[in-house]
Design a protein around this motif. Structure first.
Motif, PDB file in Angstrom:
ATOM      1  N   THR A   6       0.918  -1.064   0.221  1.00  0.00           N
ATOM      2  CA  THR A   6       0.167  -0.198   0.017  1.00  0.00           C
ATOM      3  C   THR A   6       0.562   1.638  -0.195  1.00  0.00           C
ATOM      4  O   THR A   6       0.508   1.904  -0.591  1.00  0.00           O
ATOM      5  N   CYS A   7       2.438   1.475   0.426  1.00  0.00           N
ATOM      6  CA  CYS A   7       2.944   2.285   1.123  1.00  0.00           C
ATOM      7  C   CYS A   7       3.450   2.854  -0.452  1.00  0.00           C
ATOM      8  O   CYS A   7       4.167   3.592  -0.737  1.00  0.00           O
ATOM      9  N   LEU A   8       3.762   1.732  -0.973  1.00  0.00           N
ATOM     10  CA  LEU A   8       4.178   1.893  -2.887  1.00  0.00           C
ATOM     11  C   LEU A   8       3.453   1.775  -3.605  1.00  0.00           C
ATOM     12  O   LEU A   8       3.792   3.202  -4.526  1.00  0.00           O
ATOM     13  N   LEU A   9       2.581   1.738  -3.615  1.00  0.00           N
ATOM     14  CA  LEU A   9       1.309   2.452  -4.348  1.00  0.00           C
ATOM     15  C   LEU A   9       0.828   3.690  -4.305  1.00  0.00           C
ATOM     16  O   LEU A   9       0.623   4.276  -4.835  1.00  0.00           O
ATOM     17  N   PHE A  10       1.063   4.215  -3.046  1.00  0.00           N
ATOM     18  CA  PHE A  10       0.914   5.598  -2.773  1.00  0.00           C
ATOM     19  C   PHE A  10       1.680   6.692  -3.018  1.00  0.00           C
ATOM     20  O   PHE A  10       1.700   7.489  -3.223  1.00  0.00           O
ATOM     21  N   ALA A  11       3.407   5.992  -2.874  1.00  0.00           N
ATOM     22  CA  ALA A  11       4.315   6.294  -3.448  1.00  0.00           C
ATOM     23  C   ALA A  11       4.329   6.706  -4.667  1.00  0.00           C
ATOM     24  O   ALA A  11       4.269   8.123  -5.924  1.00  0.00           O
ATOM     25  N   PRO A  59       8.687   5.741   1.055  1.00  0.00           N
ATOM     26  CA  PRO A  59       7.158   5.623   2.631  1.00  0.00           C
ATOM     27  C   PRO A  59       6.866   3.700   2.878  1.00  0.00           C
ATOM     28  O   PRO A  59       6.861   4.439   4.574  1.00  0.00           O
ATOM     29  N   ALA A  60       6.969   2.859   2.769  1.00  0.00           N
ATOM     30  CA  ALA A  60       7.179   1.933   3.089  1.00  0.00           C
ATOM     31  C   ALA A  60       8.207   1.576   4.653  1.00  0.00           C
ATOM     32  O   ALA A  60       7.786   1.952   5.423  1.00  0.00           O
ATOM     33  N   ILE A  61       9.702   2.308   4.304  1.00  0.00           N
ATOM     34  CA  ILE A  61      10.959   2.257   5.158  1.00  0.00           C
ATOM     35  C   ILE A  61      10.163   3.407   6.481  1.00  0.00           C
ATOM     36  O   ILE A  61      10.525   2.825   7.869  1.00  0.00           O
ATOM     37  N   VAL A  62       9.484   4.333   6.241  1.00  0.00           N
ATOM     38  CA  VAL A  62       9.202   5.427   6.951  1.00  0.00           C
ATOM     39  C   VAL A  62       8.225   4.770   8.332  1.00  0.00           C
ATOM     40  O   VAL A  62       8.154   4.746   9.667  1.00  0.00           O
ATOM     41  N   VAL A  63       6.876   4.157   7.519  1.00  0.00           N
ATOM     42  CA  VAL A  63       5.896   3.622   8.401  1.00  0.00           C
ATOM     43  C   VAL A  63       6.670   2.133   8.960  1.00  0.00           C
ATOM     44  O   VAL A  63       6.000   2.242  10.285  1.00  0.00           O
ATOM     45  N   ALA A  64       7.553   1.201   8.669  1.00  0.00           N
ATOM     46  CA  ALA A  64       8.111   0.334   9.278  1.00  0.00           C
ATOM     47  C   ALA A  64       8.271   0.986   9.886  1.00  0.00           C
ATOM     48  O   ALA A  64       8.687   0.122  11.260  1.00  0.00           O
ATOM     49  N   LEU A  65       9.368   1.685  10.547  1.00  0.00           N
ATOM     50  CA  LEU A  65       9.753   2.008  11.478  1.00  0.00           C
ATOM     51  C   LEU A  65       9.313   2.825  12.655  1.00  0.00           C
ATOM     52  O   LEU A  65       9.256   2.394  13.153  1.00  0.00           O
TER      53      LEU A  65
END
Length: 113
Positions: free
Chosen positions: A39-44, A60-66
């Protein structure tokens, strides 16, 4: 007190929120991390208009995961008395592996656009 109520008393609002989401969406915790990463990749790609070939699409996925793991580590300190680094690393990998694979494949030219 029932066991469920006792568990809820010692569970953070963040963990309760995650449990509620998993009640609504019947998938495993690992699958939920994969879906969040995608979902974060699609957002980007769709909203931020970052090309699939750019490693910036992974941010975005890295930030959300962290961010999720910061809360999990905090909750680990209060519930088990120490951070569970292995579990956090596992979750970060689950969230980001598929987006990383897709971006890398696109960079190699095996996926167009």
């Amino acid at each position: 007190m029932t066991a469920a109520l006792l568990a809820a008393v010692h569970t953070s609002q963040y963990q309760l929120f995650k449990l509620r989401i998993l009640e609504l969406v019947p998938v495993s915790k690992d699958a939920a991390h994969v879906y969040i990463g995608m979902t974060c990749l699609l957002f980007a790609l769709l909203l931020l208009r970052i090309p699939l070939r750019s490693y910036r699409a992974l941010l975005p996925a890295i930030v959300v995961a962290l961010a999720m793991e910061v809360f999990d580590l905090r909750d680990d300190l209060t519930s088990v008395g120490h951070p569970r680094w292995g579990a956090s690393l596992h979750d970060i990998v689950n969230t980001n592996l598929l987006p990383l694979v897709l971006v890398t494949i696109a960079r190699l030219g095996l996926i167009r656009k």
